[in-house]
Design a protein around this motif. Structure first.
Motif, mmCIF file in Angstrom:
data_model
loop_
_atom_site.group_PDB
_atom_site.id
_atom_site.type_symbol
_atom_site.label_atom_id
_atom_site.label_comp_id
_atom_site.label_asym_id
_atom_site.label_seq_id
_atom_site.Cartn_x
_atom_site.Cartn_y
_atom_site.Cartn_z
ATOM 1 N N LEU A 98 91.830 30.379 113.580
ATOM 2 C CA LEU A 98 91.973 29.525 114.764
ATOM 3 C C LEU A 98 91.084 30.009 115.902
ATOM 4 O O LEU A 98 90.454 29.202 116.605
ATOM 5 N N LYS A 99 91.000 31.319 116.080
ATOM 6 C CA LYS A 99 90.128 31.853 117.132
ATOM 7 C C LYS A 99 88.658 31.660 116.783
ATOM 8 O O LYS A 99 87.830 31.409 117.672
ATOM 9 N N ALA A 100 88.322 31.734 115.512
ATOM 10 C CA ALA A 100 86.945 31.470 115.095
ATOM 11 C C ALA A 100 86.560 30.022 115.391
ATOM 12 O O ALA A 100 85.446 29.741 115.848
ATOM 13 N N ALA A 101 87.486 29.094 115.130
ATOM 14 C CA ALA A 101 87.231 27.683 115.436
ATOM 15 C C ALA A 101 87.106 27.470 116.944
ATOM 16 O O ALA A 101 86.245 26.710 117.404
ATOM 17 N N ALA A 102 87.960 28.137 117.717
ATOM 18 C CA ALA A 102 87.912 27.997 119.179
ATOM 19 C C ALA A 102 86.603 28.525 119.743
ATOM 20 O O ALA A 102 86.037 27.947 120.681
ATOM 21 N N ARG A 103 86.100 29.630 119.183
ATOM 22 C CA ARG A 103 84.874 30.257 119.693
ATOM 23 C C ARG A 103 83.606 29.556 119.228
ATOM 24 O O ARG A 103 82.541 29.770 119.815
ATOM 25 N N PHE A 104 83.695 28.754 118.188
ATOM 26 C CA PHE A 104 82.496 28.160 117.586
ATOM 27 C C PHE A 104 81.719 27.372 118.640
ATOM 28 O O PHE A 104 82.252 26.442 119.255
ATOM 29 N N SER A 105 80.468 27.725 118.851
ATOM 30 C CA SER A 105 79.715 27.197 119.999
ATOM 31 C C SER A 105 78.949 25.913 119.705
ATOM 32 O O SER A 105 78.456 25.263 120.629
ATOM 33 N N LYS A 106 78.829 25.559 118.433
ATOM 34 C CA LYS A 106 78.121 24.340 118.036
ATOM 35 C C LYS A 106 79.138 23.222 117.780
ATOM 36 O O LYS A 106 80.341 23.481 117.718
ATOM 37 N N PRO A 107 78.680 21.986 117.619
ATOM 38 C CA PRO A 107 79.631 20.902 117.350
ATOM 39 C C PRO A 107 80.427 21.128 116.063
ATOM 40 O O PRO A 107 79.863 21.466 115.021
ATOM 41 N N LEU A 108 81.724 20.925 116.152
ATOM 42 C CA LEU A 108 82.627 21.039 115.003
ATOM 43 C C LEU A 108 83.340 19.700 114.825
ATOM 44 O O LEU A 108 84.003 19.215 115.740
ATOM 45 N N ILE A 109 83.181 19.119 113.647
ATOM 46 C CA ILE A 109 83.790 17.834 113.311
ATOM 47 C C ILE A 109 84.809 18.048 112.203
ATOM 48 O O ILE A 109 84.532 18.752 111.225
ATOM 49 N N CYS A 110 85.985 17.444 112.344
ATOM 50 C CA CYS A 110 86.993 17.467 111.280
ATOM 51 C C CYS A 110 87.199 16.058 110.759
ATOM 52 O O CYS A 110 87.272 15.097 111.547
ATOM 53 N N ALA A 111 87.296 15.935 109.435
ATOM 54 C CA ALA A 111 87.549 14.645 108.789
ATOM 55 C C ALA A 111 88.834 14.761 107.989
ATOM 56 O O ALA A 111 88.948 15.640 107.122
ATOM 57 N N VAL A 112 89.797 13.884 108.267
ATOM 58 C CA VAL A 112 91.149 14.029 107.718
ATOM 59 C C VAL A 112 91.522 12.862 106.823
ATOM 60 O O VAL A 112 91.536 11.708 107.250
ATOM 61 N N ARG A 113 91.820 13.205 105.584
ATOM 62 C CA ARG A 113 92.486 12.292 104.655
ATOM 63 C C ARG A 113 93.781 12.963 104.218
ATOM 64 O O ARG A 113 93.904 14.179 104.235
ATOM 65 N N LEU A 129 85.099 16.678 117.517
ATOM 66 C CA LEU A 129 85.302 15.305 117.071
ATOM 67 C C LEU A 129 86.213 15.335 115.850
ATOM 68 O O LEU A 129 86.024 16.157 114.955
ATOM 69 N N VAL A 130 87.208 14.456 115.817
ATOM 70 C CA VAL A 130 88.149 14.391 114.694
ATOM 71 C C VAL A 130 88.295 12.930 114.271
ATOM 72 O O VAL A 130 88.564 12.060 115.104
ATOM 73 N N TYR A 131 88.132 12.698 112.981
ATOM 74 C CA TYR A 131 88.276 11.353 112.441
ATOM 75 C C TYR A 131 89.280 11.388 111.293
ATOM 76 O O TYR A 131 89.386 12.377 110.565
ATOM 77 N N SER A 132 90.016 10.301 111.119
ATOM 78 C CA SER A 132 90.964 10.205 110.010
ATOM 79 C C SER A 132 90.876 8.818 109.407
ATOM 80 O O SER A 132 90.255 7.907 109.967
ATOM 81 N N ASP A 133 91.501 8.662 108.250
ATOM 82 C CA ASP A 133 91.653 7.320 107.688
ATOM 83 C C ASP A 133 93.140 6.974 107.668
ATOM 84 O O ASP A 133 93.975 7.741 108.166
ATOM 85 N N ASN A 134 93.473 5.841 107.108
ATOM 86 C CA ASN A 134 94.868 5.385 107.140
ATOM 87 C C ASN A 134 95.770 6.085 106.132
ATOM 88 O O ASN A 134 96.978 5.845 106.117
ATOM 89 N N THR A 135 95.201 6.948 105.302
ATOM 90 C CA THR A 135 96.044 7.727 104.388
ATOM 91 C C THR A 135 96.583 8.988 105.077
ATOM 92 O O THR A 135 97.482 9.649 104.525
ATOM 93 N N ALA A 136 96.045 9.332 106.214
ATOM 94 C CA ALA A 136 96.387 10.602 106.857
ATOM 95 C C ALA A 136 97.845 10.617 107.323
ATOM 96 O O ALA A 136 98.350 9.639 107.881
ATOM 97 N N LEU A 137 98.507 11.742 107.099
ATOM 98 C CA LEU A 137 99.880 11.948 107.528
ATOM 99 C C LEU A 137 99.975 13.340 108.153
ATOM 100 O O LEU A 137 99.707 14.339 107.486
ATOM 101 N N PHE A 138 100.342 13.378 109.417
ATOM 102 C CA PHE A 138 100.313 14.608 110.197
ATOM 103 C C PHE A 138 101.735 15.126 110.438
ATOM 104 O O PHE A 138 102.697 14.364 110.464
ATOM 105 N N GLN A 139 101.842 16.434 110.660
ATOM 106 C CA GLN A 139 103.121 17.012 111.053
ATOM 107 C C GLN A 139 102.888 18.387 111.678
ATOM 108 O O GLN A 139 102.091 19.186 111.176
#
Length: 266
Positions: A98-113, A129-139
Motif C-alpha cells: 500500500l505504501k509502495a502504491a501511495a509513493r508511486f510517482s508515475k500514473p497508476l491505473i487500476c482496472a477492476v473486473r 485512475l480506476v475503471y470497472s465493468d458491471n461485473t465488479a463487486l466491491f467490499q
C-alpha cells in the motif's frame, strides 16, 4: 531492462511492458486473485522498480482474468497473525504494498473486473485512475471481521466519497456494485471492456511528457507524507484488532459456517 517482474516472472503476477505501459496482472484465478505475503512484496517491488525505470511511463494493475482481488488469502492471513510480529506494524507485507502504491510517482491505473475485496478496494484509493465493468463487486469488510480500516482508507475515502458515503461503506461492511463505487468516487467510469479502456488511457498518458505528469501528480498529492503516516497509524490499530475477541469470533464463525455473534462484546 531492469524490471525483475519481467526478467524473473512470479507465478502469480504476470508483467508486460509495451511502449512505456507496464501491465501487472494478478494471476491466481482459483483463489480469485487473493494476495499473500510473498505476492504483496513482489507487487511492491514491481512498483518501486517501475518508478525508477526510465522505460516505464505508466503502470496498470489488474487481474489476469475475471477478478481483481479477493483481498487477503485467508490461510496466509491466519498464519501471519499467529506469527510474532517482527519490526513495525506498517512494515508487514500488506502495508508495504500500500505504501509502495501511495509513493508511486508515475500514473497508476487500476482496472477492476469481478471481486475487489478488502485490500482489493484499499489499493484503488491510491491509484490515479480506476475503471470497472458491471461485473465488479466491491467490499470493505474489516468491521465485520472485528478489524479496522487499513491503507489510509479512513482518510482517503472521506476525501473521495464524502463523510456519509465513506461511513456507509466502512461501517456497514456491505458489498456494493460498480454504480455505487462510481457514486462514491472510487472509480472514474464503468466500461464494457474495462481492460481495453484502461490500456487505451494508459497509452494516452504514455504519449505525454513524463516530467509534467509526475509534477502534476506530486502537486495533487502534496500531502503524501500524511498519507504514509496514516497508513502506519492505521496499521498499528489494525494489528491490535487482529488480537481482539471480535476477530476470534469472526474467524470461528467462518470456520463453523455460521453467523458471528458480536452481541457478547461491549
Amino acid at each position: 531492462m531492469t524490471l525483475s517482474c519481467i526478467q524473473q516472472p512470479h507465478e502469480h503476477l504476470n508483467a508486460n511492458l509495451d511502449n512505456g505501459v507496464l501491465t501487472l496482472a494478478i494471476n491466481r484465478p482459483k483463489a480469485k486473485n487473493a494476495l499473500y505475503g510473498e505476492l504483496y512484496l513482489w507487487i511492491a517491488k514491481a512498483f518501486d522498480e517501475a518508478d525508477q525505470d526510465k522505460d516505464v511511463r505508466v503502470v496498470i494493475l489488474r487481474g489476469e482474468d475475471a477478478d481483481f482481488s479477493a483481498g487477503n488469502d485467508m490461510q496466509d492471513f491466519m498464519a501471519f497473525i499467529q506469527t510474532p510480529l517482527q519490526g513495525k506494524e506498517g512494515d508487514t507485507p500488506p502495508f508495504v504494498v500500500l505504501k509502495a502504491a501511495a509513493r508511486f510517482s508515475k500514473p497508476l491505473i487500476c482496472a477492476v473486473r469481478g471481486v475487489a475485496i478488502g485490500i482489493g478496494v484499499t489499493i484503488l484509493l491510491h491509484a490515479d485512475l480506476v475503471y470497472s465493468d458491471n461485473t465488479a463487486l466491491f467490499q470493505i469488510p474489516f468491521v465485520s471481521l472485528g478489524l479496522s480500516p487499513e491503507g489510509a482508507s479512513s482518510k482517503l475515502l472521506i476525501q473521495q466519497a464524502g463523510y456519509h458515503k465513506a461511513a456507509e461503506l466502512l461501517l456497514t461492511a456491505q458489498k456494493f456494485n460498480s454504480e455505487k463505487a462510481l457514486n462514491a468516487g472510487i472509480v472514474n467510469s464503468i466500461e464494457e471492456d474495462v481492460y481495453a479502456h484502461a490500456l487505451k488511457q494508459a497509452q494516452t498518458l504514455a504519449a505525454l511528457p513524463l516530467a509534467s505528469l509526475k509534477q502534476t501528480k506530486a502537486l495533487m498529492k502534496h500531502n503524501l507524507q500524511e498519507i504514509i503516516d496514516c497508513i502506519d497509524d492505521e496499521a498499528v490499530i489494525f494489528m491490535q484488532r487482529v488480537k481482539s475477541p471480535e476477530m476470534a469470533e469472526a474467524v470461528a464463525a467462518f470456520m463453523q459456517k455460521r453467523k458471528p455473534d458480536f452481541a457478547q462484546f461491549n
